[in-house]
Design a protein around this motif. Sequence first.
Motif, short mmCIF file in Angstrom:
data_model
loop_
_atom_site.label_atom_id
_atom_site.label_comp_id
_atom_site.label_asym_id
_atom_site.label_seq_id
_atom_site.Cartn_x
_atom_site.Cartn_y
_atom_site.Cartn_z
N ASP A 157 -19.18 -123.63 57.17
CA ASP A 157 -20.08 -124.41 56.32
C ASP A 157 -20.56 -123.68 55.08
OD1 ASP A 157 -20.42 -126.94 57.10
OD2 ASP A 157 -22.54 -126.79 57.56
N THR B 273 -33.67 -130.00 61.50
CA THR B 273 -33.34 -128.58 61.34
C THR B 273 -31.84 -128.41 61.12
OG1 THR B 273 -35.14 -127.93 62.79
CG2 THR B 273 -33.35 -126.34 62.56
N TYR B 274 -31.46 -127.47 60.23
CA TYR B 274 -30.04 -127.16 60.04
C TYR B 274 -29.73 -125.91 60.86
CZ TYR B 274 -25.77 -125.50 57.79
OH TYR B 274 -24.50 -125.04 57.56
N TYR C 55 -22.36 -128.07 65.94
CA TYR C 55 -22.83 -127.33 64.78
C TYR C 55 -21.71 -126.47 64.19
CZ TYR C 55 -27.07 -128.77 67.10
OH TYR C 55 -28.03 -129.52 67.70
N HIS D 263 -36.65 -125.02 59.18
CA HIS D 263 -35.67 -125.50 58.21
C HIS D 263 -34.26 -125.02 58.57
CE1 HIS D 263 -39.44 -126.02 56.14
NE2 HIS D 263 -38.83 -126.91 55.39
N LEU D 264 -34.22 -123.73 58.92
CA LEU D 264 -32.92 -123.10 59.14
C LEU D 264 -32.95 -122.38 60.48
CD1 LEU D 264 -30.84 -122.98 56.86
CD2 LEU D 264 -31.55 -120.63 56.43
N THR E 236 -32.94 -130.05 65.82
CA THR E 236 -31.98 -130.59 64.82
C THR E 236 -32.13 -132.12 64.73
OG1 THR E 236 -30.19 -130.67 66.45
CG2 THR E 236 -30.29 -128.74 65.04
N LYS F 161 -27.89 -125.43 50.65
CA LYS F 161 -27.21 -126.57 51.24
C LYS F 161 -28.19 -127.66 51.68
CE LYS F 161 -23.75 -127.25 54.71
NZ LYS F 161 -22.74 -127.96 53.94
N ILE F 162 -29.37 -127.22 52.17
CA ILE F 162 -30.27 -128.21 52.77
C ILE F 162 -31.43 -128.63 51.87
CG2 ILE F 162 -29.76 -127.51 55.15
CD1 ILE F 162 -32.43 -125.95 55.11
#
Length: 667
Positions: A431, A395-396, A425, A335-336, A391, A233-234
């Motif tokens: 998501d 950041t996701y 979120y 990242h996550l 975030t 996704k990212i």
Amino acid sequence: MHMDFKKQIQQGIPLELPLVKSYPVDANRAPRRKNILTSEEKQLAIRNALRYFPQKWHEVLAAEFANELNTFGRIYMYRFKPDYKIYARPLEEYPAKSKQAAAIMLMIHNNLDNTVAQHPEELITYGGNGAVFQNWAQYLLTMQYLSMMTDEQTLHMYSGHPMGLFPSSKNAPRVVVTNGMMIPNYSKPNDWEKYNALGVTQYGQMTAGSFMYIGPQGIVHGTTITVMNAFRKILPPGETPAGKIFLTAGLGGMSGAQPKAGNIAGCITICAEVNPKAAKKRFDQSWVDILIEDLDSLVVRVKLAKEKKEVVSIAYIGNVVDIWERFEKENIFIHLGSDQTSLHIPWTGGYYPVGLSFEESNRLISEEPEKFKEKVQESLRRHATAINNHTAKGTYFFDYGNAFLLEACRAGADIMDENKTDFKYPSYVQDILGPMCFDYGFGPFRWVCTSGKPEDLEKTDQIAMDVLENIIQNAPEEIKLQMQDNIIWIRDAKKNKLVVGSQARILYADAEGRSKIAKAFNKAIAGGEIGPVVIGRDHHDVSGTDSPYRETSNIYDGSKYTADMAMHNVIGDSFRGATWVSIHNGGGVGWGEVINGGFGMLLDGSPEADVRLKSMLFYDVNNGIARRSWARNEEALFAIKREMERTPSLKVTIPNLVDETILKNLF
Ligand SMILES: NC(=O)c1ccc[n+]([C@@H]2O[C@H](COP(=O)([O-])OP(=O)(O)OC[C@H]3O[C@@H](n4cnc5c(N)ncnc54)[C@H](O)[C@@H]3O)[C@@H](O)[C@H]2O)c1
């Protein structure tokens, strides 16, 4: 006098009163339940328990059961636990007139196996309270009924209690299970405790009460898919997770799967765990690569891993909030981000506050609970602020269904969206799993080789992989990546050594995949290549579960608070050929929060099994896709239209979409 296994099963409640047993020293005891009954109600609980036994034993057993009720809050009837070893034996070892009934016995035994079940003495398979039966008398009677039933009878079970065998037909399920079904106005926390203590209901969780638990591999597969798809996704197309950071917390029951999943997804996983024993356990099991105890060393090691683009998982023994804050100072890009602390039980040790040692927190929990609560809320506010800071840099972050956002919000953390009704979120289902898997029909298909032979499992892995590789040739772009992930999973399944208990496998697949794999298994069974196979699924799936904050959290037409889909699923599966079906109030997220159903089906190589699997698996998946498409979910609309093209007898009501400008100024 020694009696063989088969005879013991066939006799049900023994003719002679068994001797009192001492509690096994190494057993993991279930938590004491609330002492909730009045004296009169306690008498009722004893009267209820004694229904299972002849009058001549009542005096002795009444005192014993009263003691169990006072000490543990439940009557387990420990004395009646049989002496034979309970584990998934090869199918033919079960005394049965019906092969289907024997398969159900095997699955019950797997759920109660000492090496599989969490609290085997209390008949709890997992999740602290996920029960197969309420007491050992129910177990003994159920096994006896299964041993005597024919293929023209059905056993009806009410929350572990076998009400009896009723005449039915070859095409009916052999067993119908309900667990925890309450009249809605009497489905509150104290009601469940009370009626469970009275011996008239139980919490079946998901796969505990539906005899479909296969150990932790289900969680590993689900978590792997979540992490892989979150990266997808990212990241820009074509970029891999190598050298990218996934930061999360928890190395407990389910959360312990995160580092293993991160490794399979190919990233750097950093997982904080405050309990050194939990972290050590996962390290010893090789579910996490490295243990680090101080933040300075963590920072150095993570920088190195980034530089070398390593695939590595690191357990940090300490509080996750410290990592979020320190990485901000160090400018380490995450990242996550997620969290799997047990925030569904925040005040009793599910979440440990930052700034306190593990020991100090445990002291506060028992000695100063109010102060502990304040510390938890303070920590959650800090936790959320640190996440917000990350975030803001890109950041996701996603909620892992552990009530993190809910509790952070209750603690007054800055976690609400500008519209003041939604959280900032998304949850992992909203998501990731919802739109990318469930809406297309991908879900946790699983099977158990009833021969108990690892060679059979290996052959089924190969068959399943061949089927998926064949399907992917003509699969539309929309689902190709999911198919690819599942092919990799099954290719590496043996190498990842995930079998605990029965020879079982989980493999996310859509309706076409599930059906074609099952058909290929049935053919291999008919050809004598493998023994009979039980197929099923867990409830983290497209159709079987209505759960507004989890499986159906990505339903936005208001219907996520209804449970029609789960009810239709269990009824629909039951007359389309399931060997057994179950429906539960509660599971995963808690009693009262979800209605979930499951099924099991024995493939014995017969032409009848071919007909059943085709009809039932088709409905079992497409029921949910139809509902999701009616809720206007784009991916489900795509999937159901595709299915209608393939299957002319399927006619589903398709929603007309409204031009939003028409609605804008109406109210
Ligand atoms: N994995 C999934 O697919 C999934 C799906 C839905 C929900 N969940 C939720 O995830 C949560 C975790 O489940 P579990 O079975 O692993 O529970 P668990 O209680 O076994 O593990 C949670 C761990 O978090 C640790 N912990 C608590 N606070 C911490 C902190 N501040 N910093 C670092 N570590 C901390 C605890 O010591 C514990 O070992 C539950 O709320 C569960 O409902 C998981």
